[in-house]
Scaffold this active site. Structure first.
Site, PDB file in Angstrom:
ATOM      1  N   ARG A  27      -0.743   3.589 -14.364  1.00  9.79           N
ATOM      2  CA  ARG A  27       0.308   4.342 -13.670  1.00  9.79           C
ATOM      3  C   ARG A  27       1.026   5.338 -14.592  1.00  9.79           C
ATOM      4  O   ARG A  27       2.198   5.631 -14.395  1.00  9.79           O
ATOM      5  CB  ARG A  27       1.344   3.390 -13.032  1.00  9.79           C
ATOM      6  N   ARG A  31       6.234   7.826 -11.437  1.00  8.91           N
ATOM      7  CA  ARG A  31       7.638   8.152 -11.204  1.00  8.91           C
ATOM      8  C   ARG A  31       8.571   8.049 -12.410  1.00  8.91           C
ATOM      9  O   ARG A  31       9.680   8.565 -12.384  1.00  8.91           O
ATOM     10  CB  ARG A  31       8.180   7.270 -10.075  1.00  8.91           C
ATOM     11  N   ARG A  40       6.881  15.681  -6.965  1.00  7.37           N
ATOM     12  CA  ARG A  40       6.961  14.784  -5.805  1.00  7.37           C
ATOM     13  C   ARG A  40       8.078  15.202  -4.840  1.00  7.37           C
ATOM     14  O   ARG A  40       8.001  14.888  -3.647  1.00  7.37           O
ATOM     15  CB  ARG A  40       7.187  13.374  -6.352  1.00  7.37           C
ATOM     16  N   ASP A  76      -5.151   7.288  -5.203  1.00 12.19           N
ATOM     17  CA  ASP A  76      -4.780   5.905  -4.923  1.00 12.19           C
ATOM     18  C   ASP A  76      -6.018   5.138  -4.475  1.00 12.19           C
ATOM     19  O   ASP A  76      -6.963   5.723  -3.948  1.00 12.19           O
ATOM     20  CB  ASP A  76      -3.698   5.830  -3.841  1.00 12.19           C
ATOM     21  N   TYR A 153      -5.821  -5.283   1.532  1.00 13.38           N
ATOM     22  CA  TYR A 153      -4.890  -4.316   2.137  1.00 13.38           C
ATOM     23  C   TYR A 153      -5.271  -3.999   3.586  1.00 13.38           C
ATOM     24  O   TYR A 153      -4.413  -3.810   4.434  1.00 13.38           O
ATOM     25  CB  TYR A 153      -4.853  -3.015   1.327  1.00 13.38           C
TER      26      TYR A 153
HETATM   27  O1  1CP Z   1      -2.590   5.098 -13.062  1.00 14.74           O
HETATM   28  C1  1CP Z   1      -2.387   6.288 -12.732  1.00 14.74           C
HETATM   29  O2  1CP Z   1      -1.545   7.011 -13.265  1.00 14.74           O
HETATM   30  C2  1CP Z   1      -3.290   6.884 -11.665  1.00 14.74           C
HETATM   31  C3  1CP Z   1      -2.843   6.805 -10.326  1.00 14.74           C
HETATM   32  C4  1CP Z   1      -2.828   5.504  -9.521  1.00 14.74           C
HETATM   33  C5  1CP Z   1      -3.647   4.368  -9.553  1.00 14.74           C
HETATM   34  C6  1CP Z   1      -4.729   4.028 -10.570  1.00 14.74           C
HETATM   35  C7  1CP Z   1      -1.952   5.324  -8.428  1.00 14.74           C
HETATM   36  C8  1CP Z   1      -0.908   6.282  -8.037  1.00 14.74           C
HETATM   37  N1  1CP Z   1      -2.278   4.167  -7.791  1.00 14.74           N
HETATM   38  C9  1CP Z   1      -3.301   3.543  -8.464  1.00 14.74           C
HETATM   39  C10 1CP Z   1      -3.985   2.300  -8.119  1.00 14.74           C
HETATM   40  C11 1CP Z   1      -3.376   1.379  -7.127  1.00 14.74           C
HETATM   41  N2  1CP Z   1      -2.713   1.682  -5.952  1.00 14.74           N
HETATM   42  C12 1CP Z   1      -3.495  -0.040  -7.217  1.00 14.74           C
HETATM   43  C13 1CP Z   1      -4.255  -0.766  -8.296  1.00 14.74           C
HETATM   44  C14 1CP Z   1      -3.455  -0.902  -9.538  1.00 14.74           C
HETATM   45  C15 1CP Z   1      -2.211  -1.745  -9.445  1.00 14.74           C
HETATM   46  O3  1CP Z   1      -2.347  -2.948  -9.184  1.00 14.74           O
HETATM   47  O4  1CP Z   1      -1.134  -1.171  -9.616  1.00 14.74           O
HETATM   48  C16 1CP Z   1      -2.843  -0.584  -6.103  1.00 14.74           C
HETATM   49  C17 1CP Z   1      -2.689  -2.059  -5.755  1.00 14.74           C
HETATM   50  C18 1CP Z   1      -2.353   0.505  -5.310  1.00 14.74           C
HETATM   51  C19 1CP Z   1      -1.651   0.405  -3.994  1.00 14.74           C
HETATM   52  C20 1CP Z   1      -0.351   1.108  -4.038  1.00 14.74           C
HETATM   53  N3  1CP Z   1      -0.223   2.463  -4.049  1.00 14.74           N
HETATM   54  C21 1CP Z   1       0.941   0.534  -4.127  1.00 14.74           C
HETATM   55  C22 1CP Z   1       1.264  -0.953  -4.143  1.00 14.74           C
HETATM   56  C23 1CP Z   1       1.539  -1.417  -2.754  1.00 14.74           C
HETATM   57  C24 1CP Z   1       1.872  -2.908  -2.618  1.00 14.74           C
HETATM   58  O5  1CP Z   1       2.963  -3.181  -2.089  1.00 14.74           O
HETATM   59  O6  1CP Z   1       1.032  -3.767  -2.991  1.00 14.74           O
HETATM   60  C25 1CP Z   1       1.865   1.607  -4.168  1.00 14.74           C
HETATM   61  C26 1CP Z   1       3.353   1.531  -4.222  1.00 14.74           C
HETATM   62  C27 1CP Z   1       1.099   2.812  -4.139  1.00 14.74           C
HETATM   63  C28 1CP Z   1       1.612   4.199  -4.228  1.00 14.74           C
HETATM   64  C29 1CP Z   1       1.363   4.888  -5.497  1.00 14.74           C
HETATM   65  N4  1CP Z   1       0.090   5.069  -6.044  1.00 14.74           N
HETATM   66  C30 1CP Z   1       0.199   5.809  -7.197  1.00 14.74           C
HETATM   67  C31 1CP Z   1       1.577   6.130  -7.385  1.00 14.74           C
HETATM   68  C32 1CP Z   1       2.110   6.975  -8.507  1.00 14.74           C
HETATM   69  C33 1CP Z   1       2.290   5.548  -6.324  1.00 14.74           C
HETATM   70  C34 1CP Z   1       3.770   5.673  -6.062  1.00 14.74           C
HETATM   71  C35 1CP Z   1       3.927   6.852  -5.182  1.00 14.74           C
HETATM   72  C36 1CP Z   1       5.241   7.539  -5.218  1.00 14.74           C
HETATM   73  O7  1CP Z   1       6.098   7.131  -4.429  1.00 14.74           O
HETATM   74  O8  1CP Z   1       5.412   8.526  -5.947  1.00 14.74           O
END
Ligand code: 1CP
Length: 348
Positions: A27, A31, A40, A76, A153
Site C-alpha cells: 500500500r 492515503r 484522490r 485493486d 469478497y
Molecule cells: O500496494 C499498493 O500501493 C498498490 C495498490 C493496492 C493493492 C496491492 C491497493 C490500492 N489495493 C491492493 C490490494 C488489496 N485490495 C488487497 C490485498 C492486500 C491487503 O490485504 O491489503 C485487499 C484485501 C484489497 C481490498 C480493499 N481495497 C480494501 C479492504 C476492504 C476490506 O474491508 O477488507 C480496501 C479498503 C480497498 C481500497 C483501496 N485499494 C487500494 C487503496 C489505496 C485503497 C484505499 C482507497 C482510497 O480510499 O483511497
C-alpha cells in the site's frame, strides 16, 4: 529489453548475493501520502483505477518521494470480480462493496470468464504507461488477489468480521465453490500474464483471507489454485506469494514453488527463513504500527529484524501488511533511508 538503473529487487528475487537489502511497502501508493490525497480529491477511487494517467502518477509517487526500490501498480484486487460481471461499488468511508454477492449455486450463472486485454485493458494501459514513465528507475510489480481471497469478497460482498457467509458457502455449495475458484484461477493466470506482457517485472499474489481457513481447508480451497498460478507464471516472471496469517507449516507453503513468500509480523522471520532455506526468498515483516514510533525506534526495530537473520541475502524488506493511512510519510522515509544506508552490514 528493459534496462534498469536499480535491479536490486530482481537480483534478490533470483536469490543472488547482493550488496544490501531491497525495500518496498505494501500500500505504498496510498492515503498516507498528501500527494496521493491531492489526486484522490479530484477523482474517486474507481476513476483513479480506470484512468492510466492517474494510476501511473500515484504508482510513481513513492518512488520519487520515499525512494523505494520497486513500484507496485496502483489498482485493486477487486477489479477481477467486477470484470467477471459482479457489480462493484467503492463507498466512501465503508470501503469496497459487491451489492449483489454470490450466495447460491445458480449465482455462478451471473459471472463469466473474460479476456483481460478487453475487460481489464485499463489496468494493462496503466502498467505500460507506468513502465514508460518510470524509465527504468526501478522495476514494477503487477498483482492479483488469490482465488480464495477473491471468492471470499464475492460471497461476503464486503470485508467481514467472522466470515460466516463464505464459510457457509463452502460447506453448503462446495462444488460450486470449486467451480468458481477454477474460473478465478483461469482469469488470474491470463490477467497476470497480460500484466507481464505490458511490462510488469514481477507478480505478487495476495491471499489476505487464507488466514480464515484451517490447515486442511487451506490445502483444499486455496493452495492448489495458487499452485496452478505459480506454475503458469514462473516461466514468465518471478512470483511472490503473500498468504497472510497462513503460518502453520512453512515448508508446506514452500511447496507452492514461488520465488518468494511474504509474511506478516506475527511470525519469526529468521525461523521461517531457516525452514525455507534456499528454496525461496522471504519478504517482510515489520509490524506496520512501528511506523508510529520515533525515527530512532523505527531504526532499531529494523536493525533487530536484519540482525535476526543469519544473512541479509535472500530477504526483501517490507511491512507485514499495508502501511496505515495516518502514518507520517517521513517515518516511512526514515525506515527506507536506514535500510538503504545500513543494511549492507548484514550481507555476507
Ligand atoms: O500496494 C499498493 O500501493 C498498490 C495498490 C493496492 C493493492 C496491492 C491497493 C490500492 N489495493 C491492493 C490490494 C488489496 N485490495 C488487497 C490485498 C492486500 C491487503 O490485504 O491489503 C485487499 C484485501 C484489497 C481490498 C480493499 N481495497 C480494501 C479492504 C476492504 C476490506 O474491508 O477488507 C480496501 C479498503 C480497498 C481500497 C483501496 N485499494 C487500494 C487503496 C489505496 C485503497 C484505499 C482507497 C482510497 O480510499 O483511497
Amino acid at each position: 529489453m528493459k534496462v534498469l538503473q536499480n535491479d536490486l529487487f530482481l537480483r534478490t528475487l533470483k536469490n543472488e548475493k547482493t550488496e544490501r537489502t531491497p525495500i518496498w511497502v505494501m500500500r505504498q501508493a496510498g492515503r498516507y501520502l498528501p500527494q496521493y490525497r491531492a489526486v484522490r480529491e479530484k477523482a474517486d477511487f474507481i476513476t483513479m483505477c480506470k484512468t492510466p494517467e492517474l494510476a501511473a502518477e500515484v504508482t510513481i509517487q513513492p518512488v520519487d518521494l520515499i525512494g523505494v526500490d520497486v513500484a507496485i501498480i496502483f489498482s485493486d484486487i477487486l477489479v477481477i470480480p467486477e470484470a467477471m460481471g459482479l457489480e462493484f461499488l467503492m463507498n466512501e468511508g465503508t470501503g469496497p462493496v459487491f451489492p449483489n454477492p454470490i450466495r447460491t449455486a445458480s449465482d455462478i450463472n451471473r459471472i463469466h470468464e473474460f479476456d483481460p486485454t478487453d475487460r481489464l485493458k485499463y489496468v494493462l494501459d496503466a502498467v505500460s504507461l507506468t513502465v514508460k514513465e518510470l524509465d527504468g528507475r526501478v522495476p514494477l510489480i503487477g498483482f492479483s488477489g488469490a482465488p480464495w481471497t477473491l471468492l471470499t469478497y464475492m460471497v461476503e460482498g464486503k470485508g467481514s468480521k467472522n466470515f460466516s457467509r463464505i464459510k457457509e458457502f463452502v460447506y453448503r455449495e462446495r462444488k460450486t465453490a470449486h467451480k468458481i475458484l477454477e474460473m478465478l484461477t483461469n482469469v488470474i493466470i491470463s490477467y497476470l500474464k497480460a500484466k507481464v506482457a505490458a511490462g510488469a517485472d514481477v507478480v505478487q499474489v495476495f491471499d489476505t483471507w487464507g488466514s480464515i481457513l484451517s490447515p486442511t481447508q487451506f490445502e483444499e480451497f486455496s493452495k492448489p489454485y495458487i499452485k496452478r498460478i505459480v506454475d503458469e507464471l514462473k516461466s514468465v516472471a518471478p512470483v511472490i506469494v503473500f498468504a497472510k496469517g497462513v503460518n502453520y507449516n512453512f515448508s508446506k507453503l514452500a511447496e507452492l514453488g514461488a520465488n518468494a513468500y511474504s509474511f506478516d509480523w506475527t511470525v519469526d522471520l529468521a525461523a521461517v527463513k531457516r525452514e525455507i532455506g534456499d528454496k525461496a526468498v522471504v519478504q517482510g515483516n515489520l509490524d506496520p504500527t512501528i511506523l508510529y514510533a520515533s525515527h530512532d525506534d523505527i531504526r532499531s526495530e529494523a536493525a533487530a529484524l536484519l540482525g535476526s537473520l543469519d544473512n541479509g541475502n535472500g530477504h526483501i524488506f517490507n511491512l507485514g501488511h499495508g502501511i496505515l493511512p495516518d502514518v507520517k510519510p517521513e517515518n516511512l522515509k526514515a525506515l527506507v533511508d536506514y535500510i538503504k544506508v545500513d543494511s549492507h552490514k548484514f550481507h555476507k
